[in-house]
Design an enzyme around this catalytic site. Sequence first.
Site, short mmCIF file in Angstrom:
data_model
loop_
_atom_site.label_atom_id
_atom_site.label_comp_id
_atom_site.label_asym_id
_atom_site.label_seq_id
_atom_site.Cartn_x
_atom_site.Cartn_y
_atom_site.Cartn_z
N GLU A 139 -3.57 -0.52 8.00
CA GLU A 139 -2.45 -0.10 8.83
C GLU A 139 -2.60 -0.76 10.18
OE1 GLU A 139 -1.55 4.11 9.39
OE2 GLU A 139 -2.07 4.51 7.30
N HIS A 144 -3.14 10.73 0.98
CA HIS A 144 -2.65 10.47 2.33
C HIS A 144 -2.10 11.79 2.88
CE1 HIS A 144 -1.20 7.04 5.11
NE2 HIS A 144 -0.90 8.17 5.75
N GLU A 198 -7.87 8.24 6.65
CA GLU A 198 -8.24 8.69 8.00
C GLU A 198 -8.80 10.10 8.08
OE1 GLU A 198 -4.79 8.13 10.45
OE2 GLU A 198 -4.75 5.98 10.18
N ARG A 211 0.86 -1.19 0.00
CA ARG A 211 0.00 0.00 0.00
C ARG A 211 0.90 1.24 0.00
NH1 ARG A 211 -2.99 2.96 4.96
NH2 ARG A 211 -3.98 4.54 3.69
N TYR A 244 -4.41 0.89 15.67
CA TYR A 244 -3.16 0.89 16.44
C TYR A 244 -3.36 0.55 17.90
CZ TYR A 244 -0.76 2.92 12.46
OH TYR A 244 -0.20 3.09 11.23
N ASN A 291 -7.52 1.17 9.82
CA ASN A 291 -6.20 1.37 10.41
C ASN A 291 -6.37 1.27 11.92
OD1 ASN A 291 -5.53 1.97 7.79
ND2 ASN A 291 -5.15 4.15 8.14
C1 GAL Z 1 -1.43 6.78 10.90
C2 GAL Z 1 -1.03 7.39 9.57
C3 GAL Z 1 0.31 6.95 9.09
C4 GAL Z 1 1.35 6.84 10.19
C5 GAL Z 1 0.78 6.11 11.39
C6 GAL Z 1 1.73 5.97 12.57
O1 GAL Z 1 -2.45 7.51 11.50
O2 GAL Z 1 -1.98 7.08 8.59
O3 GAL Z 1 0.71 7.82 8.07
O4 GAL Z 1 1.92 8.02 10.47
O5 GAL Z 1 -0.40 6.75 11.84
O6 GAL Z 1 1.87 7.15 13.30
#
Ligand code: GAL
Length: 486
Positions: free
Chosen positions: A393, A141, A186, A96, A328, A326
């Site tokens: 992500e 992006h 996002e 990607r 995290y 995405n």
């Molecule tokens: C996401 C973003 C990425 C990268 C990632 C880690 O929100 O899409 O570009 O920066 O966080 O911080």
Amino acid sequence: MFSVFLLNFVVKSVICNDENHLLFPDGFLIGVASSAYQIEGAWNVSDKTISNWDHFVHHWPEKIYDGSNADVTTDSYHRYKEDVDIINNLGVDHYRFSMSWSRILPKGHSGYVSKSALRYYHSLLDELDAKGIIPFVTIYHWDHPQSIEKAGGWLNDLMPYLFASYARVIFENFGHRVKYFITLNEPSVFCTMAYTTASFPPARKLNGTGDYHCVHNQLKANAFAYHTYDRMFRKKFKGKVGIAYQCMGSFSKDDNDIVSDDLAFEFECGWQAHPVFSESGDYPEIMKKKVAERSRAQGYEKSRLPTFSTFWVKFIRGSADFLALNYYTSRLAKPLQRSSMVNWPNDEGLEYEFDPKWGSAQTPWLKVVPQGLHKLLKIIRDKYNRPTVYITENGVSSSSGKEDDIRIHYVYSHLKAILLAIKDGCDVRGYTYWSLLDSYEWFAGFTYQFGLVHVDFDDVNLTRTPKKSVEWLKHIISTRKLESPV
Ligand code: GAL
């Protein structure tokens, strides 16, 4: 709802000997990700003009933790062949990456398309093709031409039309060889960083108004681009167009609180996803209600959350073939003692903290909470009638150089959460690690390293060296079996 037959089929294809030994379903894609501004460099090469990010980092270096910029960063614009070799060596299915708006349309409009930009992205696609790696192209992006920013950027109501015409240029030139497009990355993160916390360009504090307006225009922009593909290209190219949301997981801090975690979902994920993926369309009811009530109490004539007309509700509803997620981290949510301030958290009425039991990463906002992903996928399955999801992500930052055991454990536990969610009937078709290389982390500059591959930024050759996690991931990909790391 999906059929029991289909569910049984999916469950059987995630063969599970025990929880430490899961198999990926046939066709499940595993890949890595990047974005143009974070890795390309070459900020003024050929006829490229400056972007909102070029402008921001050059004028306000004090807004970036280490005062750096991405003028060169990993220089992938020149080193893309080396990078594709690295990707190929990993054995992944897909890559990607995003295209740069100010490289492709230096004048900001589609009347002038840069030949050298087209050549560059075609060369990158040639390399990927030669190695059998599937491209996932993000159209936007977070970087757009500064000339557009000067005209108001995402607060300009013409932005959806400008974006759609940029997307059309991309479909026209690359649609025959790219089958997965992601329109926007996002919306809620970009818009709150740009207009709530002011840590992204244009760094304007327009809390509780600018952020809503920005997401509103991004949802229209996505729908415009989606329908453009549908009308002009789908028959010929047979690709898919999705939109990427960052959604954090949430748990109510108090076990007896049955409201807060759902509210957290609706104000972050639902804000962007409900208009596109729900059956009724439009913003979540609870969000419309809360923002309207607070706006009234604050003396506004109408809600600070903009309204979609019936036309727009219909036009936006269904404007994605897949949900690009995405993920995290997660948070604990509890009711907020409200202040009179006009802002999004006050509208939402929640405050957040982390569970001290959750593991930490190098980045303060990132705790290791794979169970949050499992829960989130089930919520998405239930609220939006089991959409197709690609994880576009997921990743962790580490400060331990090439010895990145934390990354191995993070990826393992999140892949496991995904496979368990698939067993629970969630239609997840792929996983993308963020990111391939250590790269420019927006306002954090080069201070956080998310890469599977270390980049020596002090070395003129920007030498790339795989971290320990690469060998582990290669093994998982080649066996298609998720074994517990020892
Ligand atoms: C996401 C973003 C990425 C990268 C990632 C880690 O929100 O899409 O570009 O920066 O966080 O911080």
